[in-house]
Design a protein around this motif. Structure first.
Motif, mmCIF file in Angstrom:
data_model
loop_
_atom_site.group_PDB
_atom_site.id
_atom_site.type_symbol
_atom_site.label_atom_id
_atom_site.label_comp_id
_atom_site.label_asym_id
_atom_site.label_seq_id
_atom_site.Cartn_x
_atom_site.Cartn_y
_atom_site.Cartn_z
ATOM 1 N N ASP A 1 7.493 -3.401 0.589
ATOM 2 C CA ASP A 1 6.712 -2.701 0.264
ATOM 3 C C ASP A 1 7.048 -2.078 -1.254
ATOM 4 O O ASP A 1 8.115 -2.108 -1.368
ATOM 5 C CB ASP A 1 7.016 -1.184 0.099
ATOM 6 C CG ASP A 1 5.670 -0.286 -0.352
ATOM 7 O OD1 ASP A 1 5.149 -0.185 -1.309
ATOM 8 O OD2 ASP A 1 5.797 0.672 0.210
ATOM 9 N N GLY A 2 6.273 -3.494 -2.194
ATOM 10 C CA GLY A 2 7.019 -3.893 -3.485
ATOM 11 C C GLY A 2 7.174 -4.958 -3.521
ATOM 12 O O GLY A 2 7.295 -6.471 -4.459
ATOM 13 N N GLU B 1 7.408 2.920 -8.769
ATOM 14 C CA GLU B 1 5.917 2.423 -8.690
ATOM 15 C C GLU B 1 5.772 4.379 -7.527
ATOM 16 O O GLU B 1 5.419 4.762 -7.329
ATOM 17 C CB GLU B 1 5.816 1.604 -8.092
ATOM 18 C CG GLU B 1 3.906 1.885 -7.669
ATOM 19 C CD GLU B 1 3.274 1.547 -6.400
ATOM 20 O OE1 GLU B 1 2.621 2.257 -5.552
ATOM 21 O OE2 GLU B 1 4.733 2.393 -5.472
ATOM 22 N N GLU B 2 7.113 3.881 -6.930
ATOM 23 C CA GLU B 2 7.132 5.219 -5.757
ATOM 24 C C GLU B 2 6.975 6.944 -6.010
ATOM 25 O O GLU B 2 6.590 7.734 -5.801
ATOM 26 C CB GLU B 2 8.281 5.070 -4.481
ATOM 27 C CG GLU B 2 8.484 3.858 -4.015
ATOM 28 C CD GLU B 2 6.626 3.557 -3.044
ATOM 29 O OE1 GLU B 2 6.123 4.442 -3.094
ATOM 30 O OE2 GLU B 2 6.700 2.487 -2.533
ATOM 31 N N HIS C 1 0.944 -6.955 -1.985
ATOM 32 C CA HIS C 1 1.292 -5.719 -1.231
ATOM 33 C C HIS C 1 1.368 -6.211 0.246
ATOM 34 O O HIS C 1 0.118 -6.089 0.613
ATOM 35 C CB HIS C 1 0.711 -4.641 -1.425
ATOM 36 C CG HIS C 1 1.666 -3.079 -1.701
ATOM 37 N ND1 HIS C 1 2.348 -3.398 -0.307
ATOM 38 C CD2 HIS C 1 1.772 -2.819 -2.362
ATOM 39 C CE1 HIS C 1 3.128 -1.935 -0.831
ATOM 40 N NE2 HIS C 1 3.008 -2.132 -2.511
ATOM 41 N N HIS D 1 6.125 -3.536 -7.795
ATOM 42 C CA HIS D 1 6.948 -3.117 -8.357
ATOM 43 C C HIS D 1 8.281 -3.656 -7.204
ATOM 44 O O HIS D 1 8.637 -3.660 -5.822
ATOM 45 C CB HIS D 1 6.721 -1.275 -7.802
ATOM 46 C CG HIS D 1 6.658 -0.782 -6.347
ATOM 47 N ND1 HIS D 1 7.599 -0.663 -5.771
ATOM 48 C CD2 HIS D 1 5.219 -0.829 -6.021
ATOM 49 C CE1 HIS D 1 6.699 -0.031 -4.333
ATOM 50 N NE2 HIS D 1 5.514 -0.641 -4.415
ATOM 51 N N HIS E 1 -1.747 2.496 -5.396
ATOM 52 C CA HIS E 1 -0.577 1.174 -6.602
ATOM 53 C C HIS E 1 -0.697 1.534 -7.904
ATOM 54 O O HIS E 1 -1.751 1.680 -8.438
ATOM 55 C CB HIS E 1 -1.392 0.033 -5.899
ATOM 56 C CG HIS E 1 -1.207 -0.418 -4.622
ATOM 57 N ND1 HIS E 1 0.129 -0.920 -3.631
ATOM 58 C CD2 HIS E 1 -1.893 -0.119 -3.091
ATOM 59 C CE1 HIS E 1 -0.174 -0.653 -1.860
ATOM 60 N NE2 HIS E 1 -1.623 0.020 -1.889
HETATM 61 MN MN MN Z 1 4.061 -0.240 -3.165
#
Ligand code: MN
Ligand code: GLV
Ligand code: MN
Length: 424
Positions: free
Chosen positions: A96-97, A130-131, A196, A85, A351
């Motif tokens: 992150d993503g 995603e978050e 990730h 993401h 995830h």
């Molecule tokens: Mn993530």
């Protein structure tokens, strides 16, 4: 360092640098929320990058973007997919993503450059929201895609400004009438691998640059509303107040004490205070609650302990064990490509990969060592040399999973023939 490793480092660094200005606050963190200007820039960037690689770009009914190499998947030729993401938490980190998306593009390029021709379509995906930073439910795009979150519920979710997802989609030129699950697409994903950045210190402790995931803890989000009575901060005696903030503070402390007692992780990360005035006693506080633990019993125990506050569930993801056959295939391919054995590690972070696995898609995850162990903060970090190994591991895994899918399909056809099953 070999030339190809240096080239991969440069490739990853260049792509991260291209998107680095998007949503970056002067304080250093990144805030990239779904269906905003930042999100549009990132989606356009991904589309352009995909086209440079000759991929066919589709957007599914849940707003996730899929870029296909080797044509679109079909029931006879299911896809091997990878990606992650591009959205973030408020003030989040750089990796992150985005690391999963950038690594997926770099892995496809590496395979193309090496003359590899996969038997199955390879798809690079960017999952939407995603978050869940904007509409409150994590893994929004994969939940809607798989139907585990209904379009009706999704479209009526509101952000902090009161805008519904339906309105936000319209503002971005997406017709909410077309929004919803996409079972035909899910049914042609033969296997999915998400890379990730690790969100802890396990790989650092093991001195390993890349690992493969075993499982994700069960986790969920709830909301608690505490009512009080608004009044003047200067003229209302302390013994005649009904202060929602004081009660909300009791809730926060109860959550902490309960999590410690049950070996769970529980967080109150967001408070909405009404009317939110310095000199007004709060009349209402709405608090978020995120609870995770190695087992569901511990999550339930925390919720029991704070039951007086009547938490309302927003989302829930059961403990997820990734497909163990696929994990072996991924670990084998990654080891062959990197010359390193991959340790197997679990995680407390959620995830989209978990949502797909819980929906019956065979899924595996690769983690890249995080030098600080921090995540959801700009302190999150991965060394470029580890990122390059991550790309190699992913490329190796894509090749071995492509081969594996061929054998799985051949076995299925043979078993069907023995049982006289006809497909049609
Ligand atoms: Mn993530
Ligand atoms: C996502 O990173 C989550 O675990 O909440
Ligand atoms: Mn995250």
């Amino acid at each position: 360092m070999t030339d190809d490793t240096r080239a991969l480092e440069q490739r990853v660094a260049a792509m991260l640098a291209e998107i680095s200005p998007v949503g970056r606050a002067s304080g250093g963190g990144w805030s990239r929320f779904a269906w905003t200007d930042e999100d549009r820039v990132l989606r356009e960037w991904f589309t352009a990058k995909s086209r440079e690689l000759g991929l066919t770009v589709d957007v599914d009914r849940a707003g996730n973007i899929w870029s296909w190499w080797g044509g679109r998947p079909t029931p006879d030729r299911p896809g091997v997919t990878t990606g992650s993401h591009l959205d973030s938490v408020p003030g989040g980190g750089e990796f992150d993503g985005p690391l999963g998306v950038v690594s997926a593009l770099a892995a496809v390029e590496l395979l193309q450059d090496g003359g590899v021709v996969p038997e199955h379509p390879v798809g690079v995906v960017v999952f939407s929201d995603e978050e869940g930073a904007r509409f409150g439910i994590a893994c929004f795009g994969s939940r809607v895609l798989t139907g585990s979150l209904s379009a009706e519920e999704a479209l009526s979710r509101r952000d902090a400004a009161g805008t519904t997802l339906s309105e936000a989609l319209r503002a971005e030129g997406v017709d909410p009438e077309d929004y919803g699950a996409d079972p035909d697409l899910v049914s042609v994903i033969g296997a999915h691998i998400e890379l990730h950045v690790e969100q802890g210190v396990a790989l650092g402790d093991l001195d390993a640059p890349v690992g493969v995931a075993s499982h994700i803890w069960p986790h969920g989000r709830w909301e608690v509303t505490v009512a009080g009575e608004a009044n003047h901060a200067g003229t209302t005696p302390m013994d005649r107040r009904s202060d929602a903030m004081v009660r909300a503070s009791e809730f926060v402390l109860a959550v902490r004490d309960s999590a410690v007692a049950h070996d769970a992780s529980a967080t109150v990360g967001r408070l909405r205070v009404e009317p939110n005035g310095v000199n007004v006693i709060p009349s209402r506080v709405t608090a978020s609650l995120d609870v995770r633990a190695p087992g569901e019993d511990a999550v339930e125990a925390v919720l029991d302990d704070v039951a007086d506050f009547a938490p309302v569930r927003q989302s829930w993801t059961p403990g997820t064990w990734f497909d163990s056959r696929l994990r072996e295939v991924v670990a084998e391919g990654a080891a062959e490509a990197t010359g390193q054995e991959l340790p197997v590690v679990g995680t407390g972070a959620g995830h989209d990969a978990g949502v797909l696995q819980n929906h019956g898609v065979p899924v595996s995850m690769l983690f890249v060592r995080n030098g600080t162990g921090a995540s959801h903060t700009p302190a999150e970090h991965a060394e470029l040399s580890d990122c390059a190994l991550g790309v190699k591991a992913l490329a190796g895994a894509l090749v071995s999973v492509d081969r594996w899918l061929t054998t799985v399909q051949a076995d299925t056809v043979q078993a069907d023939a023995v049982q006289g099953v006809s497909r049609g």
